[in-house]
Design a protein around this motif. Structure first.
Motif, short mmCIF file in Angstrom:
data_model
loop_
_atom_site.label_atom_id
_atom_site.label_comp_id
_atom_site.label_asym_id
_atom_site.label_seq_id
_atom_site.Cartn_x
_atom_site.Cartn_y
_atom_site.Cartn_z
N ASN A 25 -5.69 -11.69 28.08
CA ASN A 25 -5.66 -12.77 27.09
C ASN A 25 -4.36 -13.56 27.30
O ASN A 25 -3.27 -13.05 27.03
N PHE A 26 -4.50 -14.79 27.78
CA PHE A 26 -3.33 -15.60 28.11
C PHE A 26 -2.44 -15.81 26.89
O PHE A 26 -1.21 -15.67 26.97
N TRP A 27 -3.02 -16.18 25.75
CA TRP A 27 -2.23 -16.49 24.58
C TRP A 27 -1.54 -15.25 24.02
O TRP A 27 -0.44 -15.34 23.45
N LYS A 28 -2.16 -14.11 24.19
CA LYS A 28 -1.52 -12.87 23.77
C LYS A 28 -0.28 -12.61 24.63
O LYS A 28 0.79 -12.25 24.11
N TRP A 29 -0.41 -12.80 25.94
CA TRP A 29 0.73 -12.66 26.83
C TRP A 29 1.83 -13.65 26.45
O TRP A 29 3.02 -13.30 26.45
N ALA A 30 1.44 -14.89 26.16
CA ALA A 30 2.43 -15.92 25.83
C ALA A 30 3.20 -15.55 24.57
O ALA A 30 4.44 -15.70 24.51
N LYS A 31 2.50 -15.06 23.53
CA LYS A 31 3.18 -14.68 22.29
C LYS A 31 4.10 -13.48 22.51
O LYS A 31 5.21 -13.44 21.95
N ILE A 124 1.73 -1.43 18.73
CA ILE A 124 1.02 -0.33 18.07
C ILE A 124 -0.38 -0.76 17.65
O ILE A 124 -1.37 -0.06 17.84
N ARG A 125 -0.49 -1.96 17.07
CA ARG A 125 -1.78 -2.47 16.60
C ARG A 125 -2.58 -3.13 17.71
O ARG A 125 -3.78 -3.39 17.52
N ASN A 126 -1.92 -3.44 18.84
CA ASN A 126 -2.55 -4.20 19.92
C ASN A 126 -3.08 -5.54 19.40
O ASN A 126 -4.16 -5.99 19.77
N GLU A 127 -2.29 -6.14 18.54
CA GLU A 127 -2.67 -7.41 17.94
C GLU A 127 -1.38 -8.14 17.57
O GLU A 127 -0.58 -7.64 16.77
N VAL A 128 -1.19 -9.32 18.15
CA VAL A 128 0.06 -10.06 17.95
C VAL A 128 -0.15 -11.10 16.86
O VAL A 128 -0.86 -12.08 17.05
N LYS A 129 0.47 -10.86 15.71
CA LYS A 129 0.46 -11.83 14.61
C LYS A 129 1.92 -12.22 14.35
O LYS A 129 2.59 -11.65 13.50
N PHE A 313 6.67 -14.86 31.78
CA PHE A 313 5.29 -14.40 31.70
C PHE A 313 5.10 -13.11 32.51
O PHE A 313 4.44 -12.17 32.07
N LEU A 314 5.70 -13.09 33.71
CA LEU A 314 5.58 -11.91 34.55
C LEU A 314 6.39 -10.73 34.03
O LEU A 314 6.14 -9.58 34.41
N ASN A 315 7.37 -11.01 33.19
CA ASN A 315 8.19 -9.94 32.62
C ASN A 315 7.47 -9.16 31.53
O ASN A 315 7.89 -8.06 31.17
N VAL A 316 6.38 -9.71 31.02
CA VAL A 316 5.68 -9.10 29.89
C VAL A 316 5.23 -7.67 30.20
O VAL A 316 5.54 -6.75 29.41
N PRO A 317 4.49 -7.39 31.27
CA PRO A 317 4.04 -6.01 31.48
C PRO A 317 5.19 -5.02 31.68
O PRO A 317 5.06 -3.85 31.29
N LEU A 318 6.31 -5.47 32.25
CA LEU A 318 7.44 -4.57 32.46
C LEU A 318 8.06 -4.18 31.12
O LEU A 318 8.31 -2.98 30.87
N ALA A 319 8.30 -5.16 30.26
CA ALA A 319 8.88 -4.87 28.95
C ALA A 319 7.92 -4.08 28.07
O ALA A 319 8.34 -3.18 27.33
N VAL A 320 6.64 -4.41 28.13
CA VAL A 320 5.65 -3.70 27.33
C VAL A 320 5.55 -2.24 27.77
O VAL A 320 5.47 -1.33 26.93
N PHE A 321 5.59 -2.00 29.07
CA PHE A 321 5.54 -0.62 29.56
C PHE A 321 6.73 0.20 29.05
O PHE A 321 6.56 1.34 28.59
N LEU A 322 7.94 -0.37 29.11
CA LEU A 322 9.11 0.36 28.64
C LEU A 322 9.02 0.67 27.15
O LEU A 322 9.40 1.75 26.69
#
Length: 360
Positions: A25-31, A124-129, A313-322
């Protein structure tokens, strides 16, 4: 002793994959990228002054005043002379700049503290609000900011206390200060700084573990930190292993990030350079050099923004994993955390039977 820090790696990988790629989900990644940016959004500011009262121009226009004498100044230069001798406007400007810098730093630190809670809740919720979570955690973020300020001031006070024995001797007789004592004092201060840095890193790590407890057990940040510290005293070995794993993961991710970001920036940079060259030759025969650069500068600025946006944008999976690694370790290490992860099936209270996993 359990190896929770190692076991959390596989769980963090699985949760990162589910949260970011199933589905993409592009917008989820962006947020999430915006949240990560605001987490590290405190900028460093600095100011310098070119004012030099010992310059030749000052000496020529305003000679040195002997005690008990008044200088023979030309008419109309007294105000200028006193502006050098009593630089109130410059001092007032400096004070205003420092106050503004501190105020901006506090604002950005507060935003970063709020984003700590927003980031945890989003994963935790897997939902970005973004806005809903931000409003919800304004108070908790403010309390976290106060705690961090108190910790920082305490560490600075400890550094000042460590340097206190050397300060009077340096001030009173700097010329007689022996080199062995000076060298020993230097190594002492460096050693104290290293110890304080390690202490700050350890406290910040425990504080990060306390943030989810503060959210899901509805406790203040200090109360949650107290629970984490009490658990740490009972099973510090698991935390040491966790810190070691985090250190190794940090090095690996840093190397991966440098390679990935560098390769991406280089590829996009080459594409944009070729594009800019084509635009330059197309418009060079139509408009003058001045108007050509007026057309190209906005294009270059947009290209730089695109490069930086792609890197974030590419940094998202690295930060999320940590962050998932931290949360997964806390889930296993602190059994009473009761973190409601999105990939854990809920249980019916009356039977204890797992309910079907919701379709996310």
């Amino acid at each position: 002793m359990s190896w929770y820090g190692i076991d959390a790696v596989d769980r963090a990988l699985s949760r990162t994959k589910k949260a970011l790629f199933e589905p993409f989900n592009f917008w989820k990644w962006a947020k999430i990228a915006i949240i990560i940016f605001l987490l590290g959004g405190v900028s460093s500011f600095g100011s310098s002054s070119n004012y030099n009262v010992g310059s030749e121009d000052f000496k020529n226009n305003f000679p040195i005043i002997e005690p008990g004498q008044m200088p023979d100044l030309p008419f109309g230069t007294h105000d200028t002379a006193f502006s050098y001798i009593y630089p109130e406007p410059q001092l007032a400007t400096l004070v205003v700049v420092i106050v503004l810098i501190l105020l901006l730093a506090l604002i950005f630190s507060y935003v970063s503290s709020v984003m700590e809670f927003v980031f945890v809740e989003s994963l935790i919720r897997n939902e970005v609000k973004f806005w809903a979570y931000s409003r919800r955690f304004l108070k908790k973020g403010f309390n976290l900011l106060l705690v961090r300020l108190a910790i920082g001031l305490t560490l600075l006070a400890l550094l000042g206390i460590a340097a206190l024995p050397f300060a009077p001797r340096i001030v009173e007789s700097p010329a007689d200060f022996a080199w062995p004592v000076l060298l020993g004092g230097f190594f002492w201060i460096v050693g104290v700084i290293i110890v304080l840095i390690l202490l700050a890193v350890a406290i910040n790590s425990l504080l990060s573990l306390a943030i989810p407890l503060s959210i899901y057990q509805d406790k203040g940040i200090l109360s949650a930190f107290g629970l984490i510290f009490a658990k740490f005293k009972k099973s510090w070995q698991e935390v040491l292993v966790y810190w070691l794993i985090r250190f190794v993961l940090g090095i690996g991710i840093a190397i991966l990030a440098i390679f990935l970001f560098g390769l991406t920036a280089l590829a996009l940079g080459l594409i944009f350079v070729i594009l800019d060259g084509i635009l330059y030759f197309l418009f060079s025969s139509l408009v003058s050099e001045f108007f050509l650069w007026i057309l190209l500068i906005p294009v270059i600025v947009i290209e730089l923004i695109l490069i930086l946006g792609t890197v974030f944008f590419l940094n998202v999976p690295l930060a999320v994993f940590l962050k998932y690694h931290l949360l997964s370790f806390l889930e296993a290490w602190f059994k009473d955390a009761e973190i409601p992860f999105f990939d854990i099936p809920a249980q019916r209270p009356e039977t204890g039977v797992d309910e079907p996993e919701p379709n996310l």
